[in-house]
Design a protein around this motif. Structure first.
Motif, mmCIF file in Angstrom:
data_model
loop_
_atom_site.group_PDB
_atom_site.id
_atom_site.type_symbol
_atom_site.label_atom_id
_atom_site.label_comp_id
_atom_site.label_asym_id
_atom_site.label_seq_id
_atom_site.Cartn_x
_atom_site.Cartn_y
_atom_site.Cartn_z
ATOM 1 N N THR A 69 0.866 -1.190 0.000
ATOM 2 C CA THR A 69 0.000 0.000 0.000
ATOM 3 C C THR A 69 0.895 1.229 0.000
ATOM 4 O O THR A 69 2.075 1.151 0.392
ATOM 5 N N SER A 70 0.377 2.328 -0.457
ATOM 6 C CA SER A 70 1.167 3.563 -0.465
ATOM 7 C C SER A 70 0.514 4.592 0.449
ATOM 8 O O SER A 70 -0.715 4.680 0.545
ATOM 9 N N VAL A 71 1.368 5.324 1.132
ATOM 10 C CA VAL A 71 0.911 6.408 2.006
ATOM 11 C C VAL A 71 1.504 7.704 1.461
ATOM 12 O O VAL A 71 2.738 7.822 1.342
ATOM 13 N N LYS A 72 0.625 8.623 1.097
ATOM 14 C CA LYS A 72 1.077 9.866 0.468
ATOM 15 C C LYS A 72 2.079 10.592 1.355
ATOM 16 O O LYS A 72 1.859 10.801 2.546
ATOM 17 N N GLY A 73 3.222 10.913 0.750
ATOM 18 C CA GLY A 73 4.257 11.642 1.465
ATOM 19 C C GLY A 73 5.174 10.756 2.289
ATOM 20 O O GLY A 73 6.175 11.244 2.825
ATOM 21 N N LYS A 74 4.856 9.470 2.414
ATOM 22 C CA LYS A 74 5.697 8.566 3.225
ATOM 23 C C LYS A 74 6.319 7.434 2.413
ATOM 24 O O LYS A 74 7.450 7.044 2.667
ATOM 25 N N GLY A 75 5.553 6.842 1.465
ATOM 26 C CA GLY A 75 6.144 5.800 0.646
ATOM 27 C C GLY A 75 5.295 4.551 0.561
ATOM 28 O O GLY A 75 4.069 4.589 0.774
ATOM 29 N N TYR A 76 5.965 3.441 0.293
ATOM 30 C CA TYR A 76 5.281 2.167 0.079
ATOM 31 C C TYR A 76 5.554 1.227 1.251
ATOM 32 O O TYR A 76 6.691 1.134 1.735
ATOM 33 N N PHE A 77 4.504 0.487 1.647
ATOM 34 C CA PHE A 77 4.604 -0.394 2.807
ATOM 35 C C PHE A 77 3.986 -1.764 2.491
ATOM 36 O O PHE A 77 3.057 -1.864 1.669
ATOM 37 N N ILE A 78 4.506 -2.808 3.154
ATOM 38 C CA ILE A 78 3.931 -4.144 3.034
ATOM 39 C C ILE A 78 2.554 -4.143 3.693
ATOM 40 O O ILE A 78 2.415 -3.795 4.868
ATOM 41 N N ASN A 79 1.547 -4.532 2.930
ATOM 42 C CA ASN A 79 0.173 -4.488 3.423
ATOM 43 C C ASN A 79 -0.323 -5.838 3.933
ATOM 44 O O ASN A 79 -1.084 -5.911 4.885
ATOM 45 N N ARG A 80 0.136 -6.937 3.284
ATOM 46 C CA ARG A 80 -0.289 -8.266 3.704
ATOM 47 C C ARG A 80 0.829 -9.272 3.435
ATOM 48 O O ARG A 80 1.628 -9.113 2.521
ATOM 49 N N VAL A 81 0.864 -10.295 4.278
ATOM 50 C CA VAL A 81 1.931 -11.298 4.170
ATOM 51 C C VAL A 81 1.372 -12.684 3.831
ATOM 52 O O VAL A 81 2.110 -13.660 3.763
ATOM 53 N N ASP A 82 0.055 -12.763 3.638
ATOM 54 C CA ASP A 82 -0.542 -14.044 3.247
ATOM 55 C C ASP A 82 -0.463 -14.188 1.732
ATOM 56 O O ASP A 82 -1.456 -14.264 1.023
ATOM 57 N N VAL A 83 0.771 -14.183 1.245
ATOM 58 C CA VAL A 83 1.010 -14.253 -0.195
ATOM 59 C C VAL A 83 1.606 -15.608 -0.531
ATOM 60 O O VAL A 83 2.148 -16.312 0.313
ATOM 61 N N TYR A 84 1.513 -15.939 -1.780
ATOM 62 C CA TYR A 84 2.016 -17.234 -2.224
ATOM 63 C C TYR A 84 2.860 -17.049 -3.477
ATOM 64 O O TYR A 84 2.440 -16.407 -4.430
ATOM 65 N N ALA A 85 4.073 -17.595 -3.429
ATOM 66 C CA ALA A 85 4.938 -17.593 -4.609
ATOM 67 C C ALA A 85 5.527 -18.984 -4.752
ATOM 68 O O ALA A 85 6.216 -19.463 -3.862
ATOM 69 N N PRO A 86 5.198 -19.676 -5.819
ATOM 70 C CA PRO A 86 5.706 -21.040 -5.962
ATOM 71 C C PRO A 86 7.227 -21.081 -6.073
ATOM 72 O O PRO A 86 7.849 -20.195 -6.655
ATOM 73 N N LEU A 87 7.811 -22.104 -5.459
ATOM 74 C CA LEU A 87 9.234 -22.337 -5.619
ATOM 75 C C LEU A 87 9.535 -22.720 -7.067
ATOM 76 O O LEU A 87 8.717 -23.348 -7.734
ATOM 77 N N ARG A 88 10.712 -22.341 -7.523
ATOM 78 C CA ARG A 88 11.148 -22.723 -8.863
ATOM 79 C C ARG A 88 12.174 -23.850 -8.719
ATOM 80 O O ARG A 88 13.198 -23.675 -8.052
ATOM 81 N N VAL A 89 11.888 -24.979 -9.331
ATOM 82 C CA VAL A 89 12.744 -26.166 -9.199
ATOM 83 C C VAL A 89 13.193 -26.630 -10.576
ATOM 84 O O VAL A 89 12.366 -26.862 -11.461
ATOM 85 N N LEU A 90 14.496 -26.781 -10.745
ATOM 86 C CA LEU A 90 15.051 -27.379 -11.957
ATOM 87 C C LEU A 90 15.371 -28.835 -11.640
ATOM 88 O O LEU A 90 16.209 -29.133 -10.788
ATOM 89 N N LEU A 91 14.693 -29.747 -12.302
ATOM 90 C CA LEU A 91 14.870 -31.183 -12.099
ATOM 91 C C LEU A 91 15.632 -31.740 -13.304
ATOM 92 O O LEU A 91 15.172 -31.626 -14.439
ATOM 93 N N VAL A 92 16.796 -32.332 -13.047
ATOM 94 C CA VAL A 92 17.663 -32.792 -14.135
ATOM 95 C C VAL A 92 17.881 -34.294 -14.004
ATOM 96 O O VAL A 92 18.563 -34.756 -13.079
ATOM 97 N N PHE A 93 17.313 -35.057 -14.928
ATOM 98 C CA PHE A 93 17.478 -36.511 -14.982
ATOM 99 C C PHE A 93 18.577 -36.860 -15.986
ATOM 100 O O PHE A 93 18.872 -36.089 -16.886
ATOM 101 N N ASN A 94 19.111 -38.079 -15.846
ATOM 102 C CA ASN A 94 20.076 -38.557 -16.832
ATOM 103 C C ASN A 94 19.388 -39.134 -18.064
ATOM 104 O O ASN A 94 19.943 -39.130 -19.161
#
Length: 340
Positions: A69-94
């Motif tokens: 969220t942004s507050v005028k004259g102050k800047g940007y702040f984290i508003n919520r932490v219930d976020v989801y970002a999938p892990l990135r996995v490189l799987l290498v088989f022979n």
């Protein structure tokens, strides 16, 4: 003081999305907390040599999602932490095989929606593996590698050391050179596993005159499998021999029990048995390496020695989800059926 966090730039991904994903990942990992202030647009663009419009677009997208969220004259702040970002996995088989598919399916299913998995094949080719790393180092959270290489081992170790230890997971095979508490692994102990499995069947093996190991020619397998077989025979006074592959002209003998590693060799052995009208399990014995559903019904059941491929995939996924750097030996079993 504004919170600092790393930005991971991924090839072919718009830079503003890299900023978005990196902030979400920092929130997911606890580096950014609700109410913490983010750098200003100018600060972030200068710090990471980004165009101001790129940062502004990223912040606009994060605001749209309600993450900041942004507050005028102050800047940007984290508003919520219930976020989801999938892990990135490189799987290498022979290689790709039925067994590898079992591992892959269990691995992806256990990770569920928590990760995005990209599968690549190195074909036991060091140059192919090097190119994979050159193109993908820094682009993934985890690198899960089957280190089945049969030459240039020092180069392989050097390449694997390019991956940060906490991000590397060795699958199927252990490497003493990387036996580090920070390098996770789910592995087979090929030499000890086959020895223990054959020892479990020693009573049934005694009814045969000789044990024959059919060494695969088409596809390389770990040499430790053969070593374990030969060590078992010597320690238990079994007559034994080694065949280099199995084809239509291979001399086979009644009274022998065949330990067959590769599927093609198994098919040829069964054909040879049919031609001679031998009864498998009486005239000759067959032990096949690696379980498949077909072996449960073929010839009313083929005896198998096998690691649990599904268990391997699940265990590797759990190590990632639980952020554990452990070395875990995968279960290896003997499945008695009519072919012995």
């Amino acid at each position: 003081m504004h919170t600092s966090f790393a930005i991971k730039f991924i090839p072919d991904t718009p830079k503003y999305l890299c900023v978005v994903d990196s902030i979400i990942e920092a929130i997911r990992d606890g580096e950014l907390q609700r109410g913490q202030q983010l750098p200003s647009i100018n600060e972030l663009s200068e710090r990471h040599l980004l165009a101001r419009d790129t940062v502004e677009k990223a912040y606009k997208e994060l605001r749209r999602r309600g993450i900041i969220t942004s507050v005028k004259g102050k800047g940007y702040f984290i508003n919520r932490v219930d976020v989801y970002a999938p892990l990135r996995v490189l799987l290498v088989f022979n290689k790709i095989s039925n067994y590898k598919r079992q591992i892959y399916n269990a691995f992806v299913h256990t990770l569920g929606g928590m990760a995005k998995v990209d599968l690549h094949i190195h074909h036991s080719n060091v140059q192919v593996f090097q190119q994979l790393l050159d193109n993908n180092i820094g682009a993934y959270d985890y690198y899960v590698v089957m280190p089945h290489f049969y030459e240039r081992q020092e180069e392989v170790i050097a390449l694997l050391r390019r991956i940060p230890a906490p991000q590397l997971l060795l699958l199927d095979k252990k490497l003493p050179e990387l036996w580090d508490k920070e390098v996770a692994s789910v592995y087979q102990d090929f030499e000890k596993d086959i020895y223990a499995a054959l020892n479990e069947a020693i009573g049934q093996l005694r009814k045969y005159e000789r044990l024959v190991y059919v060494n695969p020619n088409l596809v390389p397998y770990p040499s430790e499998i053969r070593k374990g077989f030969e060590y078992f025979c010597r320690m238990n006074d079994f007559a034994y021999s080694v065949l280099e592959g199995m084809d239509a002209d291979t001399a086979v003998k009644a009274g022998d029990v065949y330990v067959v590693i590769e599927e093609t060799d198994l098919v040829n052995l069964i054909k040879l048995s049919h031609i001679r009208k031998w009864e498998v399990g009486r005239d000759i014995g067959i032990i096949s390496y690696n379980e498949t559903p077909l072996k449960e019904i073929l010839l009313e059941g083929i005896t198998v020695i096998s690691t649990d491929h599904e268990h391997m995939g699940k265990t590797a996924a759990r190590l990632i989800l639980e952020k554990r750097q452990e070395q875990i030996k995968n279960p290896f079993i003997l499945i008695r059926r009519n072919s012995l």
